[in-house]
Write an enzyme that holds these catalytic residues in place. Structure first.
Site, PDB file in Angstrom:
ATOM      1  N   HIS A 187       0.826  -1.220   0.000  1.00 41.44           N
ATOM      2  CA  HIS A 187       0.000   0.000   0.000  1.00 41.44           C
ATOM      3  C   HIS A 187       0.857   1.266   0.000  1.00 41.44           C
ATOM      4  O   HIS A 187       0.341   2.342  -0.287  1.00 41.44           O
ATOM      5  CB  HIS A 187      -0.920   0.006   1.227  1.00 41.44           C
ATOM      6  CG  HIS A 187      -1.999  -1.024   1.159  1.00 41.44           C
ATOM      7  ND1 HIS A 187      -3.318  -0.718   0.910  1.00 41.44           N
ATOM      8  CD2 HIS A 187      -1.959  -2.380   1.273  1.00 41.44           C
ATOM      9  CE1 HIS A 187      -4.039  -1.821   0.887  1.00 41.44           C
ATOM     10  NE2 HIS A 187      -3.231  -2.849   1.108  1.00 41.44           N
ATOM     11  N   ASP A 395       3.110   9.735  -0.349  1.00 42.70           N
ATOM     12  CA  ASP A 395       2.006   8.883   0.086  1.00 42.70           C
ATOM     13  C   ASP A 395       1.775   7.811  -0.971  1.00 42.70           C
ATOM     14  O   ASP A 395       1.784   8.133  -2.171  1.00 42.70           O
ATOM     15  CB  ASP A 395       0.729   9.720   0.248  1.00 42.70           C
ATOM     16  CG  ASP A 395      -0.173   9.204   1.355  1.00 42.70           C
ATOM     17  OD1 ASP A 395      -0.123   7.991   1.637  1.00 42.70           O
ATOM     18  OD2 ASP A 395      -0.929  10.004   1.939  1.00 42.70           O
TER      19      ASP A 395
HETATM   20  P1  ADP Z   1      -3.134   6.277   5.580  1.00 43.93           P
HETATM   21  O1  ADP Z   1      -3.399   4.894   5.110  1.00 43.93           O
HETATM   22  O2  ADP Z   1      -1.689   6.658   5.488  1.00 43.93           O
HETATM   23  O3  ADP Z   1      -3.682   6.575   6.933  1.00 43.93           O
HETATM   24  P2  ADP Z   1      -5.176   7.241   3.671  1.00 43.93           P
HETATM   25  O4  ADP Z   1      -5.559   8.627   3.319  1.00 43.93           O
HETATM   26  O5  ADP Z   1      -4.950   6.343   2.499  1.00 43.93           O
HETATM   27  O6  ADP Z   1      -3.880   7.314   4.601  1.00 43.93           O
HETATM   28  O7  ADP Z   1      -6.302   6.574   4.533  1.00 43.93           O
HETATM   29  C1  ADP Z   1      -6.758   7.135   5.716  1.00 43.93           C
HETATM   30  C2  ADP Z   1      -8.111   6.510   6.048  1.00 43.93           C
HETATM   31  O8  ADP Z   1      -8.361   6.744   7.427  1.00 43.93           O
HETATM   32  C3  ADP Z   1      -9.246   7.141   5.264  1.00 43.93           C
HETATM   33  O9  ADP Z   1     -10.179   6.154   4.896  1.00 43.93           O
HETATM   34  C4  ADP Z   1      -9.864   8.120   6.256  1.00 43.93           C
HETATM   35  O10 ADP Z   1     -11.242   8.318   6.090  1.00 43.93           O
HETATM   36  C5  ADP Z   1      -9.580   7.442   7.580  1.00 43.93           C
HETATM   37  N1  ADP Z   1      -9.408   8.458   8.627  1.00 43.93           N
HETATM   38  C6  ADP Z   1      -8.492   9.446   8.678  1.00 43.93           C
HETATM   39  N2  ADP Z   1      -8.678  10.219   9.760  1.00 43.93           N
HETATM   40  C7  ADP Z   1      -9.732   9.713  10.402  1.00 43.93           C
HETATM   41  C8  ADP Z   1     -10.429  10.078  11.586  1.00 43.93           C
HETATM   42  N3  ADP Z   1     -10.074  11.132  12.321  1.00 43.93           N
HETATM   43  N4  ADP Z   1     -11.474   9.314  11.940  1.00 43.93           N
HETATM   44  C9  ADP Z   1     -11.838   8.239  11.206  1.00 43.93           C
HETATM   45  N5  ADP Z   1     -11.233   7.850  10.077  1.00 43.93           N
HETATM   46  C10 ADP Z   1     -10.191   8.580   9.685  1.00 43.93           C
HETATM   47  O1  F6P Z   2      -1.246   2.831   4.441  1.00 44.16           O
HETATM   48  C1  F6P Z   2      -0.201   2.398   5.214  1.00 44.16           C
HETATM   49  C2  F6P Z   2      -0.619   1.956   6.589  1.00 44.16           C
HETATM   50  O2  F6P Z   2       0.420   1.412   7.328  1.00 44.16           O
HETATM   51  C3  F6P Z   2      -1.714   0.936   6.501  1.00 44.16           C
HETATM   52  O3  F6P Z   2      -1.227  -0.371   6.523  1.00 44.16           O
HETATM   53  C4  F6P Z   2      -2.593   1.308   7.635  1.00 44.16           C
HETATM   54  O4  F6P Z   2      -3.920   1.258   7.238  1.00 44.16           O
HETATM   55  C5  F6P Z   2      -2.294   2.760   7.941  1.00 44.16           C
HETATM   56  O5  F6P Z   2      -1.080   3.057   7.349  1.00 44.16           O
HETATM   57  C6  F6P Z   2      -2.356   3.062   9.422  1.00 44.16           C
HETATM   58  O6  F6P Z   2      -1.217   2.587  10.098  1.00 44.16           O
HETATM   59  P1  F6P Z   2      -1.191   1.800  11.456  1.00 44.16           P
HETATM   60  O7  F6P Z   2      -1.727   0.430  11.193  1.00 44.16           O
HETATM   61  O8  F6P Z   2       0.230   1.810  11.877  1.00 44.16           O
HETATM   62  O9  F6P Z   2      -2.091   2.540  12.406  1.00 44.16           O
END
Ligand code: ADP
Ligand code: F6P
Length: 497
Positions: A187, A395
Site C-alpha cells: 500500500h 504517500d
Molecule cells: P493512511 O493509510 O496513510 O492513513 P489514507 O488517506 O490512504 O492514509 O487513509 C486514511 C483513512 O483513514 C481514510 O479512509 C480516512 O477516512 C480514515 N481516517 C483518517 N482520519 C480519520 C479520523 N479522524 N477518523 C476516522 N477515520 C479517519
Molecule cells: O497505508 C499504510 C498503513 O500502514 C496501513 O497499513 C494502515 O492502514 C495505515 O497506514 C495506518 O497505520 P497503522 O496500522 O500503523 O495505524
C-alpha cells in the site's frame, strides 16, 4: 454486527477479554486476507467494556467494504499486547487474531515496520533506523502470521498478503503451503534502488516478496524499482511485469487502490448528513471558505508545511479570519514512536501559535481535532470543505483525497493535492502542488480558494467520473483476476456488499 458506528462494545469475560456470544468455530476459508492490523482494534472504555473501533488508515478503509458479506477471512493483529482475543465475525468476515507481545510491538511494529521501513519507503523524509533486534522481531512476527494463515486456509485457496509489515510472509507461507495461490500488495511507495539498498537485509526482504505469485504496487514506478532491485541484488531475470524465480514466474504490476465510491456518495447525500454539514458550518461561524485537512498524525502527510503556508497567507493578509477557517483533523498514530511524538508536539505548538496570532475570541483560525470520527461525520466534514488540502510529502495513494471527491455530490469544491501522493496520477484535475515548495503551496491554496466555480465544477465532475469507474471493486477485480485467472470466488467478492 456492523461497523457503521465507530465503536461496538463488549464486556470482557472474567480474567480475560474474550467472551463473545456466537463465537465461530475455527474453520478454513477460501480467501484469506493477511494484514498487520484487523479492520478494528480494541481499546478499553471508561466503564471497563472493550470498545472495538474501526481503525483509521487506508488499508482497513479499502479492504473492509470489499470483503464484507463474502466468504473471506482476515488474519491480523487486534491492537494491544498479550493473548490474542477471539473475535466474532465482523460483517460476515471471519477474524483470526495474531498476538503480539510487548517486545513484538516495540521491535516489529514500532521498530522495523515503522521506524525502519516506513521512513525509508517514504523518501527517507525522516531518518530510518537500523537495529538487528528489530530485524529478528520482524522475522519472528512474519513467521507467526504465516503459520496462523497456513492453519486457516483451505487447500488450493487464495491468500492476499498486505503491506510492508509482512514482506516475508509470501515466502514463508509458500514453504508451509505450496498448494496456495499467494498475492502480495504494497500500500505504500516502493523506493528507488539508491534508498532500498541502505537496508542491511535487503536480499531477504526481496526474496520474501517473491514467494508471491503476483506482487502489486500502487504505481508503475514502484514495480519498476522492484524489478531493478531484484535484478541487481538477487541477479534474477526481471522485467517490470515478470520475474523468473527458478521454474516459477512471479508477476508484477501496478494496481492503484481505491475506495467504495458509491457508498461514500450515498452517505454524503443522506439527509441527516446534509443536516449535520449545515450545522457544522454554522458552528464554524458560517465562514465564506472552509479549508479541511484529514490526516493520520504522520510526518509523511506534510502537516507542518501546510500549516506554515496557511500561517504565511494569514500574515500576508491573503486570507482572513473569520471569513476563512481551516479545520485540521489529525488523528494520533504510532504514538510511542519518537518521530511521531516530536511531530505531534510541533504541530500542536504551531496550531497554538497560529490561533494565538490570528484567532479571535470564539473565532480560531484553525479548528484542530484529534478524534477518530465515524464515516457519517467524516462525510459531513467533506461536505463543508470548499477546499480539501491533501498535501503529503509522499504517500502510497491517499484515500482521503478520493473520499472527498466521492462526497462532493453536488460537484462543487476544490481538491488541493500533492504531486507526491499516489492519487495525483489519477486525479490530474486537482490543484496540484509540490508541498516542499512553500510559495507553490501558498499559491495552490489561494488558487483553490479563489477557483472559478465553472472551472472547479468541470474538474470535480471529471474526478468523480474517474472514481465511479475506478472504485475499490474495480481494484479488487483487476488484482484478483490477475492473481487467480478470474473464478467464482472473484465474482462473489466483487459483487457482494
Ligand atoms: P493512511 O493509510 O496513510 O492513513 P489514507 O488517506 O490512504 O492514509 O487513509 C486514511 C483513512 O483513514 C481514510 O479512509 C480516512 O477516512 C480514515 N481516517 C483518517 N482520519 C480519520 C479520523 N479522524 N477518523 C476516522 N477515520 C479517519
Ligand atoms: O497505508 C499504510 C498503513 O500502514 C496501513 O497499513 C494502515 O492502514 C495505515 O497506514 C495506518 O497505520 P497503522 O496500522 O500503523 O495505524
Amino acid at each position: 454486527m456492523s461497523l457503521t458506528p465507530l465503536t461496538a462494545r463488549f464486556f470482557p469475560a472474567r480474567g480475560g477479554r474474550s467472551l463473545l456470544i456466537g463465537m465461530p468455530e475455527m474453520r478454513q476459508s477460501s480467501l484469506v486476507v493477511v494484514a498487520n492490523r484487523l479492520p478494528i482494534d480494541d481499546s478499553a472504555a471508561p466503564d471497563g467494556a472493550c470498545e472495538w473501533r474501526r481503525s483509521p488508515g487506508g488499508l482497513g478503509s479499502a479492504l473492509h467494504p470489499l470483503l464484507r458479506h463474502t466468504p473471506a477471512a482476515w488474519v491480523g493483529w487486534a491492537g494491544g499486547t498479550g493473548p490474542a482475543p477471539r473475535l466474532p465475525d465482523i460483517d460476515g468476515v471471519r477474524m483470526h487474531t495474531v498476538p503480539l507481545s510487548p517486545e513484538d510491538l516495540r521491535d516489529h511494529y514500532e521498530g522495523f515496520a515503522n521506524a525502519t521501513l516506513w521512513p525509508l519507503y517514504h523518501d527517507a523524509v525522516e531518518q530510518p533506523e537500523h537495529h538487528r533486534r528489530w530485524w529478528e522481531a520482524y522475522q519472528r512476527v512474519n513467521r507467526r502470521f504465516a503459520e496462523a494463515t497456513a492453519e486457516v486456509t483451505e487447500p488450493g485457496a487464495v491468500v492476499w498478503v498486505q503491506d510492508y509489515h509482512l514482506q516475508l510472509v509470501p515466502g514463508l507461507l509458500r514453504d508451509l503451503r505450496p498448494d496456495l495461490r499467494i498475492g502480495f500488495f504494497l500500500h505504500v511507495p516502493f523506493p528507488p534502488p539508491e534508498l532500498f539498498m541502505q537496508l542491511p537485509r535487503r536480499a531477504e526482504l526481496l526474496r520474501g516478496m517473491l514467494g508471491a505469485d503476483l506482487i502489486g504496487f500502487q504505481r508503475a514506478q514502484a514495480a519498476h524499482n522492484f524489478a531493478q532491485l531484484v535484478a541487481k541484488v538477487l541477479e534474477l531475470p526481471a522485467t517490470d511485469r515478470r520475474i523468473d524465480v527458478g521454474d516459477r514466474a512471479v508477476r508484477v504490476g501496478a494496481f492503484p487502490v481505491s475506495i467504495d465510491t458509491a457508498e461514500m456518495a450515498a452517505l454524503a447525500a443522506r439527509p441527516d448528513v446534509a443536516a449535520r454539514a449545515r450545522r457544522l458550518r454554522q458552528d464554524l461561524g458560517d465562514p465564506d471558505r472552509v479549508i479541511l485537512s484529514v490526516d493520520r498524525m504522520d510526518y509523511t502527510k506534510g502537516i507542518e508545511q501546510r500549516l506554515k503556508a496557511y500561517r504565511e497567507l494569514l500574515a500576508g493578509g491573503h486570507v482572513k479570519v473569520p471569513h476563512t477557517v481551516l479545520v485540521q483533523v489529525a488523528v494520533p498514530s504510532r504514538e510511542r514512536v519518537g518521530q511521531y511524538q516530536i511531530l505531534r508536539d510541533r504541530v500542536e505548538h504551531q496550531v497554538g501559535r497560529i490561533n494565538g496570532e490570528f484567532g479571535r475570541v470564539g473565532e480560531p483560525a484553525i479548528h484542530y481535532l484529534t478524534q477518530p470520527f465515524d464515516r457519517a461525520e467524516l462525510a459531513a466534514l467533506y461536505r463543508i470543505a470548499d477546499v480539501m488540502a491533501v498535501t503529503p510529502l509522499r504517500d502510497g495513494m491517499n484515500l482521503v483525497a478520493k473520499e472527498y471527491v466521492a462526497a462532493r455530490v453536488d460537484d462543487t469544491g476544490a481538491l488541493l493535492l500533492s504531486e507526491f501522493a499516489g492519487a495525483a496520477a489519477e486525479l490530474p484535475q486537482a490543484y496540484q502542488v509540490n508541498p516542499h515548495d512553500l510559495e507553490g503551496l501558498k499559491q495552490g491554496l489561494l488558487a483553490a480558494l479563489r477557483a472559478d466555480p465553472t472551472d472547479a465544477m468541470r474538474r470535480m465532475r471529471a474526478m468523480r467520473a474517474h472514481l465511479r469507474d475506478n472504485d475499490i471493486r474495480a481494484w479488487a477485480r483487476s488484482y484478483l483476476s490477475a492473481l487467480d485467472d478470474g473464478d467464482s470466488l472473484l465474482t462473489r467478492l466483487t459483487t457482494a456488499g
